[in-house]
Design a protein around this motif. Structure first.
Motif, PDB file in Angstrom:
ATOM      1  N   LEU A  80       5.844  -2.185   7.728  1.00  0.00           N
ATOM      2  CA  LEU A  80       6.414  -0.808   8.629  1.00  0.00           C
ATOM      3  C   LEU A  80       5.717   0.554   7.785  1.00  0.00           C
ATOM      4  N   VAL A  81       6.098   0.436   6.226  1.00  0.00           N
ATOM      5  CA  VAL A  81       5.485   1.568   5.702  1.00  0.00           C
ATOM      6  C   VAL A  81       4.022   1.604   5.576  1.00  0.00           C
ATOM      7  N   LEU A  82       3.510   0.493   5.373  1.00  0.00           N
ATOM      8  CA  LEU A  82       1.970   0.421   5.446  1.00  0.00           C
ATOM      9  C   LEU A  82       1.301   0.729   6.400  1.00  0.00           C
ATOM     10  N   THR A  83       2.207   0.674   7.764  1.00  0.00           N
ATOM     11  CA  THR A  83       1.707   0.937   9.190  1.00  0.00           C
ATOM     12  C   THR A  83       1.789   2.667   9.121  1.00  0.00           C
ATOM     13  N   PHE A 119       7.542   0.010  -4.286  1.00  0.00           N
ATOM     14  CA  PHE A 119       6.471   0.311  -4.962  1.00  0.00           C
ATOM     15  C   PHE A 119       5.236  -0.396  -4.202  1.00  0.00           C
ATOM     16  N   ALA A 120       5.336  -1.366  -3.844  1.00  0.00           N
ATOM     17  CA  ALA A 120       4.203  -2.148  -3.218  1.00  0.00           C
ATOM     18  C   ALA A 120       3.746  -1.342  -1.712  1.00  0.00           C
ATOM     19  N   ALA A 121       4.671  -0.859  -1.116  1.00  0.00           N
ATOM     20  CA  ALA A 121       4.637  -0.320   0.214  1.00  0.00           C
ATOM     21  C   ALA A 121       4.025   1.145  -0.299  1.00  0.00           C
ATOM     22  N   ARG A 122       4.292   1.770  -1.061  1.00  0.00           N
ATOM     23  CA  ARG A 122       3.686   3.184  -1.361  1.00  0.00           C
ATOM     24  C   ARG A 122       2.283   3.064  -2.293  1.00  0.00           C
ATOM     25  N   GLY A 123       1.988   1.846  -2.801  1.00  0.00           N
ATOM     26  CA  GLY A 123       0.884   1.826  -3.504  1.00  0.00           C
ATOM     27  C   GLY A 123       0.984   2.319  -4.792  1.00  0.00           C
ATOM     28  N   TYR A 124       1.979   2.223  -5.429  1.00  0.00           N
ATOM     29  CA  TYR A 124       2.366   2.576  -6.901  1.00  0.00           C
ATOM     30  C   TYR A 124       1.948   1.436  -8.038  1.00  0.00           C
ATOM     31  N   LEU A 125       1.839   0.342  -7.540  1.00  0.00           N
ATOM     32  CA  LEU A 125       1.577  -0.883  -8.377  1.00  0.00           C
ATOM     33  C   LEU A 125       0.230  -0.485  -9.278  1.00  0.00           C
ATOM     34  N   ASP A 126      -0.801   0.231  -8.665  1.00  0.00           N
ATOM     35  CA  ASP A 126      -2.043   0.467  -9.606  1.00  0.00           C
ATOM     36  C   ASP A 126      -2.107   1.686 -10.121  1.00  0.00           C
ATOM     37  N   ASP A 127      -1.061   2.438 -10.245  1.00  0.00           N
ATOM     38  CA  ASP A 127      -1.114   3.311 -10.986  1.00  0.00           C
ATOM     39  C   ASP A 127      -0.762   3.123 -12.438  1.00  0.00           C
ATOM     40  N   PRO A 128      -1.448   3.886 -13.405  1.00  0.00           N
ATOM     41  CA  PRO A 128      -1.381   3.703 -14.897  1.00  0.00           C
ATOM     42  C   PRO A 128      -0.165   3.454 -15.546  1.00  0.00           C
ATOM     43  N   ASP A 129       0.936   4.273 -15.213  1.00  0.00           N
ATOM     44  CA  ASP A 129       2.195   4.137 -15.615  1.00  0.00           C
ATOM     45  C   ASP A 129       3.325   3.715 -14.719  1.00  0.00           C
ATOM     46  N   ALA A 130       2.665   2.637 -13.939  1.00  0.00           N
ATOM     47  CA  ALA A 130       3.298   1.984 -13.010  1.00  0.00           C
ATOM     48  C   ALA A 130       4.592   1.218 -13.589  1.00  0.00           C
ATOM     49  N   LEU A 131       4.201   0.670 -14.673  1.00  0.00           N
ATOM     50  CA  LEU A 131       5.086  -0.239 -15.635  1.00  0.00           C
ATOM     51  C   LEU A 131       6.471   0.516 -15.749  1.00  0.00           C
ATOM     52  N   TRP A 132       6.300   1.570 -16.344  1.00  0.00           N
ATOM     53  CA  TRP A 132       7.407   2.452 -16.826  1.00  0.00           C
ATOM     54  C   TRP A 132       8.150   2.986 -15.637  1.00  0.00           C
ATOM     55  N   ARG A 133       7.598   3.492 -14.669  1.00  0.00           N
ATOM     56  CA  ARG A 133       8.417   3.864 -13.391  1.00  0.00           C
ATOM     57  C   ARG A 133       9.023   2.821 -12.829  1.00  0.00           C
ATOM     58  N   LEU A 134       8.368   1.428 -12.771  1.00  0.00           N
ATOM     59  CA  LEU A 134       9.090   0.433 -12.185  1.00  0.00           C
ATOM     60  C   LEU A 134      10.374   0.118 -13.150  1.00  0.00           C
ATOM     61  N   ALA A 135      10.255  -0.051 -14.461  1.00  0.00           N
ATOM     62  CA  ALA A 135      11.355  -0.368 -15.173  1.00  0.00           C
ATOM     63  C   ALA A 135      12.368   0.603 -15.175  1.00  0.00           C
ATOM     64  N   GLY A 136      11.972   2.086 -15.003  1.00  0.00           N
ATOM     65  CA  GLY A 136      13.110   2.972 -14.788  1.00  0.00           C
ATOM     66  C   GLY A 136      13.969   3.074 -13.544  1.00  0.00           C
ATOM     67  N   SER A 137      13.016   2.678 -12.634  1.00  0.00           N
ATOM     68  CA  SER A 137      13.663   2.611 -11.128  1.00  0.00           C
ATOM     69  C   SER A 137      14.496   1.273 -10.817  1.00  0.00           C
ATOM     70  N   CYS A 138      14.388   0.182 -11.668  1.00  0.00           N
ATOM     71  CA  CYS A 138      15.084  -0.959 -11.672  1.00  0.00           C
ATOM     72  C   CYS A 138      16.183  -0.978 -12.594  1.00  0.00           C
ATOM     73  N   GLY A 139      16.136  -0.285 -13.460  1.00  0.00           N
ATOM     74  CA  GLY A 139      17.184  -0.087 -14.564  1.00  0.00           C
ATOM     75  C   GLY A 139      18.505   0.813 -13.902  1.00  0.00           C
ATOM     76  N   LEU A 140      17.958   1.856 -13.090  1.00  0.00           N
ATOM     77  CA  LEU A 140      18.849   3.042 -12.184  1.00  0.00           C
ATOM     78  C   LEU A 140      19.592   1.882 -11.298  1.00  0.00           C
ATOM     79  N   VAL A 141      18.814   1.195 -10.472  1.00  0.00           N
ATOM     80  CA  VAL A 141      19.339   0.419  -9.322  1.00  0.00           C
ATOM     81  C   VAL A 141      20.495  -0.465  -9.903  1.00  0.00           C
ATOM     82  N   VAL A 142      19.988  -1.127 -11.006  1.00  0.00           N
ATOM     83  CA  VAL A 142      21.122  -2.124 -11.799  1.00  0.00           C
ATOM     84  C   VAL A 142      21.969  -1.447 -12.380  1.00  0.00           C
ATOM     85  N   ALA A 143      21.991  -0.312 -12.856  1.00  0.00           N
ATOM     86  CA  ALA A 143      23.083   0.349 -13.643  1.00  0.00           C
ATOM     87  C   ALA A 143      23.972   0.903 -12.372  1.00  0.00           C
ATOM     88  N   ILE A 144      23.696   1.391 -11.285  1.00  0.00           N
ATOM     89  CA  ILE A 144      24.382   1.569  -9.899  1.00  0.00           C
ATOM     90  C   ILE A 144      25.267   0.461  -9.463  1.00  0.00           C
TER      91      ILE A 144
END
Length: 367
Positions: A80-83, A119-144
């Motif tokens: 849906l987001v890709l569309t 991240f896949a829907a927004r196309g962030y996986l190809d960004d150079p800092d995608a790994l750090w942003r992904l780790a931070g987002s996952c850590g925040l969600v798990v902490a919540i």
């Protein structure tokens, strides 16, 4: 599932559909508006959640089939987001779903998978800092998720503590009403039995009638107290009387049934007390009188209620046989009195020795 859990579940379902509606509104705000593919994916996403998640609350928490349904929802969200990027806001309604649909620890894995879908829907996986942003987002969600799980555990523990405290309260009420009342009834019936005639003697009918009348009176009062305890109301004598008068009433009735003198003295300026404090003081006096009748073989009992600036004290003294307060098996009554005292911030002290009587002192600070 209790009422609050059902309400939270309903709220998160409503949040999901509110995000779908918001995405639709944002899409109409664009020049082109939502296309047929976007509308079809939106309808499929809403229908899948409604039919397989919302209508099946009994399956929530099961890995199968809820993991499959969560994967379908995530895949539909990505498509849906890709569309149409206007539906990116749906992620705020999708994010809580892993914690509703899956049990721990799978819910954390589902939350991380949802972040990956974002991240896949927004196309962030190809960004150079995608790994750090992904780790931070996952850590925040798990902490919540960990915080929510902690709050739920604390709530469950508090509920268990509340149940245990209520059981202790009921045990004290049963001891202070049923047990004491039945003990008094037994005492009166035993006295009536002793007044019955033997093989050569004649019966003392007036004494028998008096003992039976007292036993009936105790039974009626005890029944009323039991009903009040069930309804979690204040002790019976406090229903229509001030504490000072209630103590005098209890002492007078106890004197008639036990044939032992009991006096009540009030010192200081009398003032209104809270229902819990008044009940604690009255129950302590009843327990002291009951112990004097059952164990002390006393000739006199003196009750003193003292109002001071910073506390209220109740002293119960009997001139009976006394006992060793440190001995094991001193009965449930003293333990119940101490629990009541702690419940209102007070303390109970017992001074006694064999042959020297017993003095109980209950101190409750003024609020």
């Amino acid at each position: 599932m209790n009422v609050w859990e059902a309400r939270w579940l309903r709220a998160f379902h409503m949040l999901f559909y509110a995000c779908l509606a918001l995405g639709l509104v944002l899409s109409f705000g664009e020049d082109a508006g939502p296309g047929p593919v976007s509308l079809g994916l939106l309808a499929l996403l809403a229908g899948w959640h409604w039919f397989f998640v919302l209508r099946r609350p009994h399956l929530l928490g099961r890995l199968h089939p809820m993991a499959f349904h969560l994967a379908v929802l995530c895949a539909l969200y990505v498509a849906l987001v890709l569309t149409d990027r206007s539906f990116d806001v749906v992620i705020f309604g999708l994010m809580p779903q892993p914690y509703l649909m899956l049990s721990t620890p799978w819910s954390y894995a589902g939350a991380v998978a949802t972040i990956l879908c974002t991240f896949a829907a927004r196309g962030y996986l190809d960004d150079p800092d995608a790994l750090w942003r992904l780790a931070g987002s996952c850590g925040l969600v798990v902490a919540i998720g960990l915080f929510v799980a902690y709050v739920l555990r604390q709530s469950a523990q508090n509920k268990t503590v509340g149940v245990l405290e209520e059981r202790a309260r009921l045990a004290r009420e049963i001891h202070d009403t049923l047990a004491q009342g039945l003990s008094g009834i037994i005492t009166q019936l035993e006295a009536a039995e002793q007044a019955m005639p033997d093989e050569q003697g004649r019966p003392d009918l007036p004494a028998v009638r008096r003992r039976i009348a007292l036993a009936k009176e105790l039974a009626r009062d005890n029944l009323q107290e039991a009903r009040r305890s069930v309804d979690a109301l204040r002790p019976g004598p406090l229903q229509e009387a001030h504490l000072d008068a209630a103590l005098a009433q209890v002492a007078e009735r106890w004197s008639r049934t036990s044939e032992v003198s009991a006096t009540v003295t009030v010192e200081g300026t009398s003032r209104p007390l809270t229902a819990e404090v008044g009940a604690t003081l009255l129950r302590a006096a009843q327990e002291g009188l009951s112990n004097a009748a059952k164990h002390a073989r006393a000739d006199r009992v003196a009750i003193t209620l003292t109002y001071m600036d910073d506390e209220v004290t109740l002293d119960v003294f009997d001139d009976g046989t006394g006992f060793d307060p440190g001995a094991q098996g001193s009965g449930y009554g003293l333990a119940a009195m101490r629990e009541r005292a702690r419940g209102v911030g007070g303390t109970l002290t017992v001074e006694s020795a064999p042959g020297e009587g017993t003095a109980l002192c209950l101190r409750i600070p003024s609020n």
